[in-house]
Structures are given as C-alpha cells and as structure tokens.
Design a protein around this motif. Structure first.
Motif, PDB file in Angstrom:
ATOM      1  N   ARG A  28       3.381 -48.613 -31.915  1.00 50.74           N
ATOM      2  CA  ARG A  28       4.113 -49.938 -31.493  1.00 50.74           C
ATOM      3  C   ARG A  28       5.338 -49.335 -32.026  1.00 50.74           C
ATOM      4  O   ARG A  28       6.335 -49.300 -31.498  1.00 50.74           O
ATOM      5  CB  ARG A  28       3.386 -50.677 -32.150  1.00 50.74           C
ATOM      6  CG  ARG A  28       2.335 -51.480 -31.165  1.00 50.74           C
ATOM      7  CD  ARG A  28       2.029 -52.646 -31.645  1.00 50.74           C
ATOM      8  NE  ARG A  28       2.638 -53.838 -31.556  1.00 50.74           N
ATOM      9  CZ  ARG A  28       2.226 -55.018 -32.277  1.00 50.74           C
ATOM     10  NH1 ARG A  28       1.372 -55.494 -32.833  1.00 50.74           N
ATOM     11  NH2 ARG A  28       3.031 -55.959 -32.151  1.00 50.74           N
ATOM     12  N   ASP A  95       7.782 -51.743 -27.894  1.00 44.35           N
ATOM     13  CA  ASP A  95       6.924 -53.914 -26.927  1.00 44.35           C
ATOM     14  C   ASP A  95       7.979 -54.964 -26.756  1.00 44.35           C
ATOM     15  O   ASP A  95       7.609 -55.638 -26.424  1.00 44.35           O
ATOM     16  CB  ASP A  95       5.447 -54.056 -26.845  1.00 44.35           C
ATOM     17  CG  ASP A  95       5.323 -54.218 -28.436  1.00 44.35           C
ATOM     18  OD1 ASP A  95       6.106 -54.220 -29.236  1.00 44.35           O
ATOM     19  OD2 ASP A  95       4.370 -54.613 -28.593  1.00 44.35           O
ATOM     20  N   ARG A  96       8.557 -55.000 -28.407  1.00 43.81           N
ATOM     21  CA  ARG A  96       9.381 -55.522 -28.294  1.00 43.81           C
ATOM     22  C   ARG A  96      10.850 -55.904 -27.556  1.00 43.81           C
ATOM     23  O   ARG A  96      11.330 -56.322 -27.830  1.00 43.81           O
ATOM     24  CB  ARG A  96       9.719 -56.544 -29.821  1.00 43.81           C
ATOM     25  CG  ARG A  96       8.628 -56.783 -30.736  1.00 43.81           C
ATOM     26  CD  ARG A  96       8.226 -57.927 -30.651  1.00 43.81           C
ATOM     27  NE  ARG A  96       6.857 -58.431 -31.231  1.00 43.81           N
ATOM     28  CZ  ARG A  96       6.859 -59.113 -32.285  1.00 43.81           C
ATOM     29  NH1 ARG A  96       7.930 -59.034 -32.835  1.00 43.81           N
ATOM     30  NH2 ARG A  96       5.969 -59.204 -32.062  1.00 43.81           N
ATOM     31  N   ASN A  98      12.588 -55.209 -25.473  1.00 45.33           N
ATOM     32  CA  ASN A  98      11.918 -55.204 -23.278  1.00 45.33           C
ATOM     33  C   ASN A  98      13.628 -55.771 -22.441  1.00 45.33           C
ATOM     34  O   ASN A  98      13.036 -56.890 -22.123  1.00 45.33           O
ATOM     35  CB  ASN A  98      10.797 -55.677 -22.753  1.00 45.33           C
ATOM     36  CG  ASN A  98       9.992 -57.348 -23.801  1.00 45.33           C
ATOM     37  OD1 ASN A  98      11.741 -57.469 -24.292  1.00 45.33           O
ATOM     38  ND2 ASN A  98       9.435 -57.276 -23.115  1.00 45.33           N
TER      39      ASN A  98
ATOM     40  N   SER B 618       9.662 -53.931 -16.732  1.00 48.56           N
ATOM     41  CA  SER B 618       9.018 -55.320 -17.087  1.00 48.56           C
ATOM     42  C   SER B 618      10.167 -54.833 -18.868  1.00 48.56           C
ATOM     43  O   SER B 618       9.888 -55.915 -19.156  1.00 48.56           O
ATOM     44  CB  SER B 618       7.613 -54.753 -17.996  1.00 48.56           C
ATOM     45  OG  SER B 618       7.541 -53.593 -18.117  1.00 48.56           O
ATOM     46  N   SER B 620       9.561 -52.691 -21.096  1.00 49.72           N
ATOM     47  CA  SER B 620       9.376 -52.027 -21.354  1.00 49.72           C
ATOM     48  C   SER B 620       9.174 -50.161 -21.221  1.00 49.72           C
ATOM     49  O   SER B 620       8.230 -49.929 -21.007  1.00 49.72           O
ATOM     50  CB  SER B 620       7.916 -52.251 -21.933  1.00 49.72           C
ATOM     51  OG  SER B 620       6.473 -51.849 -22.853  1.00 49.72           O
ATOM     52  N   HIS B 623       4.870 -49.279 -20.743  1.00 51.18           N
ATOM     53  CA  HIS B 623       4.258 -49.783 -19.968  1.00 51.18           C
ATOM     54  C   HIS B 623       5.451 -47.897 -18.663  1.00 51.18           C
ATOM     55  O   HIS B 623       4.522 -47.991 -17.786  1.00 51.18           O
ATOM     56  CB  HIS B 623       5.219 -50.545 -19.390  1.00 51.18           C
ATOM     57  CG  HIS B 623       5.165 -51.580 -17.612  1.00 51.18           C
ATOM     58  ND1 HIS B 623       5.666 -52.361 -17.416  1.00 51.18           N
ATOM     59  CD2 HIS B 623       4.163 -51.033 -17.104  1.00 51.18           C
ATOM     60  CE1 HIS B 623       5.061 -52.732 -16.006  1.00 51.18           C
ATOM     61  NE2 HIS B 623       3.835 -51.706 -15.873  1.00 51.18           N
TER      62      HIS B 623
END
Lengths: 102, 659
Positions: A28, A95-96, A98, B618, B620, B623
């Motif tokens: 992450r 993942d934050r 985005n 997305s 991300s 991804h």
C-alpha cells in the motif's frame, strides 16, 4: 554436489522478480512499491550477469552496471515524486491516490 | 528598333484575352470601391485588346493565304496524355477576335451610363465580370485545341451565370442564372464525352491535326465502342456519334432546340449583358466552335444533316415564339435563338462562309438592337412594348438605330443582314432538303414581322407614358457606331466581290456563291417586304386593337406559342420526375447510410463503448499495474506457444545472437 548451472541463477532471478512484482502489486505504501521495484531491477541484473558469465560475453556486465546507475537515478526521481504526492494528498498510500479516473 | 516593324503581332495574340483578364483581377482585388477607376481599367483593357486584335486582323488581311499560326505548348502531362495550350490565329479567329473585343468595348462604354444607378461595389463588380466575360470569350476564340476550348467554354458559362444573376437579390434573376448554367451543362456533358472519345480515337486535341487523324481512324479504327454487348459500332458511325456529342455542347451554348429554354430567361440580367451574351459572346461560342472545327465536322456528314435540321427547327420555333412576346428583350432573345438556328442550318448544309458571315453581321445588328432596347428601358423603366410608343419623337438616335437594326435583321438591302442572310438563303435553296426551304421562308417572314411589330408599337403609334424619355451620350455614341457597322458591314461580302468568303475560306468558296442565284434573293426580299407591310398595317396606328383581334381569332396558336410549345414544362417534368427521384435516392443513401450508419454510427459506437469502458479507469496505479502484468504474461505465453519453444532453445538462440 552438482555444479551450479545457468538454470540455478535463472530460478533465483525468477523468484526475486516474482517477489518484486508481488510487492509492486500489493504494497500500500508508495515507498514499499519503490523498494519492490528495486528487487525487480536486481532480478534482471542477476539474469544479465549470469548470461554474461555463461555465454562468455562482456555485454551483460555492462548492461548490469548501467542498470544500477539508472536505477539509482530512478529512485531519486521516484522519491521526489512521492514527496510531491505527499504534499498534495498528505498521504502516500497508493490505493488512496485515485483521483485521476472517470 | 521599331517594335511595330520588328515584331509580328500574331505571336502576341495571347495578350488579347490577357488584357481583360488582368483588368478583372485588378478590379476585383484593388479597385472594387472606386467606380470611375474600375470602369476606366476595364474599358482601357478591352480597348487595348481591340487594338491588338485589329493589328492581328490587319496582319492576316495582308497575308490571307498564309497558313494559320499555331503556337502550342504542353501545359501538363497525366500519364501518357498531354494537355496542350496555346494560340491559334487563322483568318476566322482573327476576324472573330476583332468583333468580340470591339463589340465588348462598345458595350462597356454604354454600360458606364446604363449602370450608373448601381451602388459602388455593384458597379465595379459588373465591370469585373464583364472583363472576365470578354477574356473568356477571347480565350475561346484563340483556342487551338479541344482541351483549351473546353476550359474557356466553361468559363464563358460561369461568366454568363454571374452576369445573368447580377441582380441576385431578385429571385427571378437568381433562377434565370441557375437555369442558364444548368441547362448549358446538359449540353456540356455531351461535349466533354465527345472530346474524350475523340481523343481516344485520334490521340490528339488539336483542331489542326484531327481532320487527318480521323481519316486514319476511319481506315483503321484503333478503338471501338459497343452499345449492345458484342456488337461494335463501325468507324463511320462512331465518327458521326462523336461529332454529334461535340455538337451537343453547341446545342447548349448556342441555345439550340431543345436546350434553348435558358436564353429567354437570361433576359433577367442587365440589358448590356444581354447584348454581350447575344451578340458576340456565349451564344456565338457554339456557332464559332462548329465553324472553327468545320474540317472535323466534314468527316461526319450525317451529323451535319442533323445540325441543319436542328438549326432549322430552332429557327422556326423561336421565330414563332418571338411574335407573341410583349417584353422587348424577350422578342430580341427569341430572335437571337432564331438567328443562331439559321447560322447552324447554314453550317449544317455546308455553307460555312454564309454561316460565319451571318454570325458577324448578326453580332453587330443584334448588339445594336439590344443596346437600343436598353436605352429605352433606361429611359422608361419598363420592358413592355405596350407601355412604350411614339418614341420616334423623343428618342431620335435610338429610333434611327433601332430602325437600322430592324432593317438589317429583316434583310433589306443595303443593310448588313441582307448580304449574309441571302447568302444563307441561296445556300438553302441549293440544298436538297425541301423542308428546310419551307422553314427558311417562314422564318424570313416571321423575322421581319416580329421585329417591325416591336418597332411600330414602340416607336410609332401613340405614347402610353407620362414622362419625357431622355437619351445619354455614353449610350447613343455606341449606338451610332454599331449602326454604322450594321449598315455597311455587309459590303465585305457582296456576291460580286466576296472578300469575306475569300478571307474565311481561301482554299475555295462554296459552289453556291460562284453564280449568285437571283431567285432566292428576290424571294426572300419580297417575303421580308411583305412582312414589314403586314406589320405596318397591323401595328402602325392601332396596335392594341389588332393585337387583341389576332389573339382572339388565333386563340389556340397563341396559347401554344405563349406556352413556348410546353418545352419548358417538358424539362420541368423531366427534372421533377427523373432528377427528383434520383436526388431522393441519393439523399437517402447520403442521409441514412453514409451519415447515419458510417459517420454517426461510428461516433455512436465509440460513445456507447466509452460509457461502459470508462469504469476501467479506476485511478488506482496498482490496478493498472495488475493489468499490465497479466497482459505481459498472456503475451509471453502466446508468443511462446506460437513459436513452440518453451525450452533452452530461446536461450541458445539468444546466446548465438550475442556471439
């Protein structure tokens, strides 16, 4: 004990590369991703050096040295980007970050 | 060094069309807001052309037996086809050049006064177009080949469109301009196809080379066409068909039956434009083209017969329609069609000299009549002959000029029309076609009748208006000059000393001229005088009463004539049925298939696909990385499977490569 052949080196490199890919896809923290990337680079380096040794050609060594140098520069750029991202988002979790989406 | 001695003017013939063309560019680019400068540029350019053309004509007159001067260069090459441009100066083109530029010059001088009420840009635009028109026509006259003549042919058509629709805010003028352009296009398609076929047959565009080459083709056809599969046209038939297709161009341009419908409508343009179109340019182009390429037409005797009959029918129909018109310009328009028909008839029966002679005399007297009409219209602001009358008193110059024009047109000696018309008449009576002889007599009667109907109604009888008409010097001077030419122009072609015939066809004039037959001349003169007498009896004193009487008694005839033999309606029907259904089909293909499925369809496809695929984005990074890794694995597997080596082969071959 059997001689270490090229396959041993290739398998080592494969394992390292896979760990690297796994890290890039799952970590992450952006720092973790950068570290995993370094693993992938080094897997490639092992490959190149192994081929260089077994095929008796100097090209692979030269490639490896280049990659080490380029990887160092790349890490700098990567870290700088991470600092910029932190200043913007106050966060370095991949993942934050985005907002660039549909 | 004296330039006039050292140089040969003929080599500078290209400058004749160049001057007005240059004037067109100057006016349209720089002086569009300056009235007097524009008119000055335009008129001085056409004057220069006239002087050059006169010098060239003079050169030719000094050496009439000299071979034609042809200067051609290859303009462009496409594959094996070479397109030449250049100049052709023979006796016919030299004479024509002179007449075109001279008449155009007089008409432009006249226009300065006629168009004085136009606003600035309109006035300058008018002179720009007039210059372009003159340039196109002069370019057409010196064309040495079919390729070049076609270019100028279309330019002439374009200019006529621009000038007929000069008052484009009037719907009728805009309609008439479109009609003129589209109707002549009908014929031009045939012309273009004919030129291409002729090129395929002879491998040449040149007027000079084709007559010999066409005989080679007749002896040994290198290319054949078939209409029914398996059956080829003979060389003879092919030549006749091709020459007829080329003549189709002339049908459109010279307003022959059945494409004459545009010419009367073209009267919507300013009157000097009508004069130019009718006298020296545009409509003369068709006759001129046939005359200039007459050596080629000679190879197609059946086509010449068809030309003669089309000419005869046109002359007759137009003359009958002219009798019932009330608009002075329309009477003149139909009379132009009728005279063009007569010229074509002459060409068709082999009287080349008579046809071209009539073209030249007609240029003068028709320009004269139109400018007279313009003078009247300018004074009275009406085209209707029933609103004129007794102009003999107030417009003395116009009266005299119109009378001279009318006498020349009716073929009364010594006016110019007499000599050319009676040459044609003699040629017709020497030909074997009885129908043409009868038609010619009728046309002769009708011509004199309709023009004197106008003359007596408008210039004699009583006045029907409450203003005092005036004449303007810029308008009357051209009238006087044209009247002089209309009076004395015919003396170049008198039967006892036919300089014109010797000049135009030096190699030997037509057999009919050797002994000038007295019978047809006397007959035509008697017919004309009788027609004038009839017109005098009917229209000199109480025209309204007799007109009403005639209309009452010959109701059916009048309704046929007023409806123009329903030829306009016929074309309308053709256009509305055939063209409209074709257009609808084309519109459907364009709208539903090309636009609907291909253009909009592909846009819709991208749009719809994007609606769902966008969720893939997305945002991300990891991804995306997963997708990249999976893709690479798939590609590697695919490549490996396809090449079938999942083994050390890859490494071995790689090693071999490195070594």
């Amino acid at each position: 004990m059997a001689m270490t052949g090229i396959n041993h080196y290739l398998i080592l490199s494969l394992i390292l590369f896979s760990i690297g890919v796994f890290g890039v896809l799952t970590r992450r923290s952006a720092i973790g991703i950068l570290l995993s990337l370094e693993l992938m680079f080094n897997a490639v380096n092992i490959n190149l050096v192994a081929f260089s040794h077994f095929l008796e050609s100097i090209s692979g060594h030269i490639f490896a040295i280049f990659i080490i140098a380029v990887a160092a520069a790349e890490s700098c750029v990567g870290l700088a980007i991470i600092i910029c991202i932190y200043r913007t988002f106050r966060d370095i979790r991949a993942d934050r970050i985005n907002t660039l989406k549909w | 060094m004296n330039i006039f001695e050292a140089t040969n003017f003929i080599d500078y013939a290209w400058m004749v069309p160049f001057f007005p063309f240059f004037a067109f560019i100057l006016i349209s680019l720089f002086t569009i807001r300056n009235r007097s400068l524009s008119a000055f540029i335009s008129i001085s350019a056409i004057l220069l052309s006239t002087l050059f053309a006169s010098a060239i004509l003079y050169d030719r007159l000094l050496a009439a037996q000299a071979p034609p001067v042809i200067r051609e260069i290859t303009w462009l090459t496409a594959g094996q086809v070479e397109f030449p441009i250049g100049i052709l100066v023979n006796n016919l083109s030299a004479a024509m050049m002179c007449i075109v530029s001279f008449v155009a010059f007089l008409i432009q001088v006249y226009s300065t006064s006629y168009m004085e009420n136009e606003e600035e840009t309109g006035f300058c635009r008018y002179f720009a177009f007039m210059s372009l028109f003159a340039a196109s026509m002069l370019g057409l006259v010196i064309s040495p080949n079919f390729f070049q003549i076609y270019i100028f042919w279309e330019l002439v058509g374009l200019c006529s469109y621009l000038l007929i629709g000069f008052w484009y805010r009037r719907p009728a003028a805009a309609q008439a301009a479109k009609k003129a352009f589209i109707v002549t296009r009908f014929g031009d398609i045939g012309f273009l196809i004919g030129i291409i076929m002729l090129y395929l047959m002879t491998k040449s565009f040149s007027f000079n080379a084709i007559p010999a080459l066409i005989e080679t083709f007749r002896a040994n056809p290198g290319i054949m066409w078939s209409i029914v599969p398996g059956q080829y046209l003979s060389a003879d038939t092919t030549i006749n068909v091709v020459m007829f297709l080329i003549f189709c161009g002339a049908i459109g341009k010279s307003a022959m039956f059945p494409l004459h419908v545009w010419l009367p409508d073209a009267m919507e343009g300013p009157t000097p434009v009508s004069a130019l179109i009718h006298a020296a340019t545009m409509v003369a182009a068709g006759v001129y083209m046939v005359a200039q390429t007459y050596d080629i037409f000679r190879a197609a005797p059946h086509t010449l017969t068809i030309i003669a009959f089309i000419g005869g029918i046109t002359a007759f129909m137009a003359a009958t329609m002219a009798v019932v018109q009330n608009d002075i310009k329309r009477v003149l328009a139909y009379s132009t069609i009728s005279h063009l028909g007569t010229m074509m008839l002459a060409l068709g029966i082999g009287a080349l000299v008579a046809g071209t002679f009539h073209l030249m005399t007609h240029a003068f007297f028709k320009a004269l009549l139109f400018l007279c009409a313009g003078s009247i219209i300018h004074a009275l602001h009406t085209n209707d002959i029933w609103e004129m009358g007794n102009l003999r008193q107030s417009m003395k110059v116009t009266n005299a000029a119109f009378l001279i024009g009318a006498l020349a047109m009716s073929g009364i000696p010594p006016f110019s029309g007499f000599w050319s018309k009676d040459e044609i008449f003699a040629a017709i009576f020497a030909s074997p076609h009885l129908i043409l002889k009868i038609l010619a007599c009728f046309v002769n009667f009708l011509t004199a009748f309709y023009i004197f109907r106008v003359y007596f109604t408008a210039f004699l009888s009583k006045d029907r208006y409450d203003i005092t008409p005036h004449e303007y010097p810029a308008m009357t001077i051209p009238l006087i000059i044209l009247a002089v030419f209309s009076t004395f122009g015919g003396f170049v072609g008198t039967p006892w000393n036919n300089c014109f015939a010797a000049f135009i066809s030096p190699e030997g004039s037509h057999g009919a001229h050797a002994a000038f037959p007295i019978f047809p001349v006397a007959l035509s003169l008697v017919i004309s005088l009788f027609a004038i007498a009839t017109a005098y009896a009917l229209y000199a004193r109480e025209p309204e009463r007799f007109e009403a009487l005639l209309r009452e008694r010959y109701k059916t005839v009048y309704s046929v004539l007023l409806n123009k033999y329903w030829i306009d309606d016929f074309w309308n029907a053709v256009v509305s049925v055939v063209m409209a259904s074709l257009s609808r089909a084309a519109s459907f293909i364009d709208g539903a298939i090309i636009d609907g499925i291909i253009v909009n369809g592909s846009a819709r496809l991208a749009d719809e696909a994007g609606k769902y695929l966008r969720y893939e984005e997305s945002g991300s990074v990891q991804h995306y990385a997963v997708i990249i890794v999976i893709s690479i694995v798939i590609i590697l597997l695919a490549v490996g499977i396809m090449h079938g080596h999942f083994s050390m082969d890859l490494i071995n071959s790689g090693g071999a490569l490195i070594r």
